[in-house]
Design a protein around this motif. Sequence first.
Motif, PDB file in Angstrom:
ATOM      1  N   UNK A   1      -4.435  -8.881   5.104  1.00 56.78           N
ATOM      2  CA  UNK A   1      -4.619 -10.230   4.560  1.00 56.78           C
ATOM      3  C   UNK A   1      -4.860 -10.190   3.053  1.00 56.78           C
ATOM      4  N   UNK A   2      -5.501  -9.139   2.564  1.00 58.41           N
ATOM      5  CA  UNK A   2      -5.750  -9.022   1.116  1.00 58.41           C
ATOM      6  C   UNK A   2      -4.419  -8.970   0.374  1.00 58.41           C
ATOM      7  N   UNK A   3      -3.465  -8.200   0.888  1.00 59.18           N
ATOM      8  CA  UNK A   3      -2.162  -8.084   0.220  1.00 59.18           C
ATOM      9  C   UNK A   3      -1.412  -9.418   0.233  1.00 59.18           C
ATOM     10  N   UNK A   4      -1.480 -10.131   1.344  1.00 59.29           N
ATOM     11  CA  UNK A   4      -0.847 -11.455   1.422  1.00 59.29           C
ATOM     12  C   UNK A   4      -1.515 -12.436   0.462  1.00 59.29           C
ATOM     13  N   UNK A   5      -2.842 -12.403   0.419  1.00 59.46           N
ATOM     14  CA  UNK A   5      -3.568 -13.309  -0.477  1.00 59.46           C
ATOM     15  C   UNK A   5      -3.280 -12.975  -1.938  1.00 59.46           C
ATOM     16  N   UNK A   6      -3.174 -11.683  -2.275  1.00 63.09           N
ATOM     17  CA  UNK A   6      -2.865 -11.309  -3.663  1.00 63.09           C
ATOM     18  C   UNK A   6      -1.506 -11.866  -4.070  1.00 63.09           C
ATOM     19  N   UNK A   7      -0.529 -11.765  -3.193  1.00 61.05           N
ATOM     20  CA  UNK A   7       0.785 -12.330  -3.515  1.00 61.05           C
ATOM     21  C   UNK A   7       0.665 -13.837  -3.759  1.00 61.05           C
ATOM     22  N   UNK A   8      -0.050 -14.532  -2.900  1.00 64.20           N
ATOM     23  CA  UNK A   8      -0.207 -15.982  -3.062  1.00 64.20           C
ATOM     24  C   UNK A   8      -0.902 -16.312  -4.382  1.00 64.20           C
TER      25      UNK A   8
ATOM     26  N   UNK B   1       0.851  -1.179   0.000  1.00 62.94           N
ATOM     27  CA  UNK B   1       0.000   0.000   0.000  1.00 62.94           C
ATOM     28  C   UNK B   1       0.895   1.239   0.000  1.00 62.94           C
ATOM     29  N   UNK B   2       0.819   2.034  -1.066  1.00 68.53           N
ATOM     30  CA  UNK B   2       1.708   3.200  -1.225  1.00 68.53           C
ATOM     31  C   UNK B   2       0.934   4.515  -1.391  1.00 68.53           C
ATOM     32  N   UNK B   3      -0.340   4.518  -1.066  1.00 66.60           N
ATOM     33  CA  UNK B   3      -1.164   5.706  -1.285  1.00 66.60           C
ATOM     34  C   UNK B   3      -0.555   6.938  -0.635  1.00 66.60           C
TER      35      UNK B   3
ATOM     36  N   UNK C   1      -1.963  -1.196  -8.953  1.00 66.13           N
ATOM     37  CA  UNK C   1      -3.377  -1.507  -8.932  1.00 66.13           C
ATOM     38  C   UNK C   1      -4.040  -0.776  -7.770  1.00 66.13           C
ATOM     39  N   UNK C   2      -5.351  -0.781  -7.766  1.00 64.64           N
ATOM     40  CA  UNK C   2      -6.141  -0.249  -6.656  1.00 64.64           C
ATOM     41  C   UNK C   2      -6.855  -1.430  -6.032  1.00 64.64           C
ATOM     42  N   UNK C   3      -6.791  -1.505  -4.700  1.00 63.30           N
ATOM     43  CA  UNK C   3      -7.474  -2.590  -4.014  1.00 63.30           C
ATOM     44  C   UNK C   3      -7.668  -2.221  -2.558  1.00 63.30           C
ATOM     45  N   UNK C   4      -8.097  -3.178  -1.765  1.00 61.92           N
ATOM     46  CA  UNK C   4      -8.410  -3.049  -0.344  1.00 61.92           C
ATOM     47  C   UNK C   4      -7.281  -2.363   0.421  1.00 61.92           C
TER      48      UNK C   4
ATOM     49  N   UNK D   1      -7.034   1.705  -1.906  1.00 63.36           N
ATOM     50  CA  UNK D   1      -5.703   2.283  -1.828  1.00 63.36           C
ATOM     51  C   UNK D   1      -4.897   1.906  -3.057  1.00 63.36           C
ATOM     52  N   UNK D   2      -3.825   2.647  -3.276  1.00 63.81           N
ATOM     53  CA  UNK D   2      -2.917   2.393  -4.398  1.00 63.81           C
ATOM     54  C   UNK D   2      -1.874   1.386  -3.941  1.00 63.81           C
ATOM     55  N   UNK D   3      -1.706   0.332  -4.731  1.00 68.23           N
ATOM     56  CA  UNK D   3      -0.708  -0.692  -4.446  1.00 68.23           C
ATOM     57  C   UNK D   3       0.446  -0.593  -5.443  1.00 68.23           C
ATOM     58  N   UNK D   4       1.655  -0.743  -4.937  1.00 65.11           N
ATOM     59  CA  UNK D   4       2.789  -1.133  -5.772  1.00 65.11           C
ATOM     60  C   UNK D   4       2.832  -2.648  -5.697  1.00 65.11           C
ATOM     61  N   UNK D   5       2.741  -3.294  -6.824  1.00 65.28           N
ATOM     62  CA  UNK D   5       2.804  -4.748  -6.911  1.00 65.28           C
ATOM     63  C   UNK D   5       4.249  -5.096  -7.260  1.00 65.28           C
ATOM     64  N   UNK D   6       5.025  -5.464  -6.272  1.00 66.24           N
ATOM     65  CA  UNK D   6       6.444  -5.772  -6.490  1.00 66.24           C
ATOM     66  C   UNK D   6       6.567  -7.268  -6.728  1.00 66.24           C
ATOM     67  N   UNK D   7       7.034  -7.619  -7.919  1.00 69.67           N
ATOM     68  CA  UNK D   7       7.100  -9.018  -8.307  1.00 69.67           C
ATOM     69  C   UNK D   7       8.499  -9.609  -8.203  1.00 69.67           C
ATOM     70  N   UNK D   8       9.506  -8.784  -7.964  1.00 68.83           N
ATOM     71  CA  UNK D   8      10.879  -9.287  -7.774  1.00 68.83           C
ATOM     72  C   UNK D   8      11.145  -9.442  -6.285  1.00 68.83           C
ATOM     73  N   UNK D   9      12.043 -10.380  -5.951  1.00 70.71           N
ATOM     74  CA  UNK D   9      12.443 -10.518  -4.554  1.00 70.71           C
ATOM     75  C   UNK D   9      13.173  -9.265  -4.081  1.00 70.71           C
ATOM     76  N   UNK D  10      13.994  -8.703  -4.942  1.00 68.86           N
ATOM     77  CA  UNK D  10      14.749  -7.478  -4.638  1.00 68.86           C
ATOM     78  C   UNK D  10      14.658  -6.549  -5.847  1.00 68.86           C
TER      79      UNK D  10
END
Length: 143
Positions: A57-64, A19-21, A49-52, A116-125
């Motif tokens: 838990x939503x952020x953890x579930x989105x990653x999964x 969440x980076x809003x 993306x925009x989400x909860x 809220x605005x999400x940064x979806x980070x897909x790399x480990x680093x």
Amino acid sequence: MTVRQTEIKLSPRPRGFHLVTREVVAQLPPLPRQGLLHLFVKHTSCGLCVNENADPDVRRDMRAIFDRLVPENRPEYTHTLEGPDDMPSHAKAVISGVSLTLPVTRGRLNLGTWQGIYLCEYRDCGGPRTLVATVVGEGGDDE
């Protein structure tokens, strides 16, 4: 009608949905009375993306969900020199997208109560990320 553009720097984050809003809003130019904010991330291995915005838990579930949709170490991947998370991160960025357009009303982002605005980070680093913020509108400071 005014157009303002700036770059926003986001600090490095681990893989996940962040969440980076507040961080984004703090770096925006003054917003007009009404208009649009367009955000574009200048990278190919993350998304927006925009989400909860309330329950982590939503952020953890989105990653999964995304990790299950696009797994690492598939034998058909040929773009693998930068590690097992590289090619999946590009595919995930295509799924989530790399830009958002948000309404501005009365000088504020017009997000829903639980958005809220999400940064979806897909790399480990993935490292620091840069967004281009373009604000278009009327009724701002210089009108």
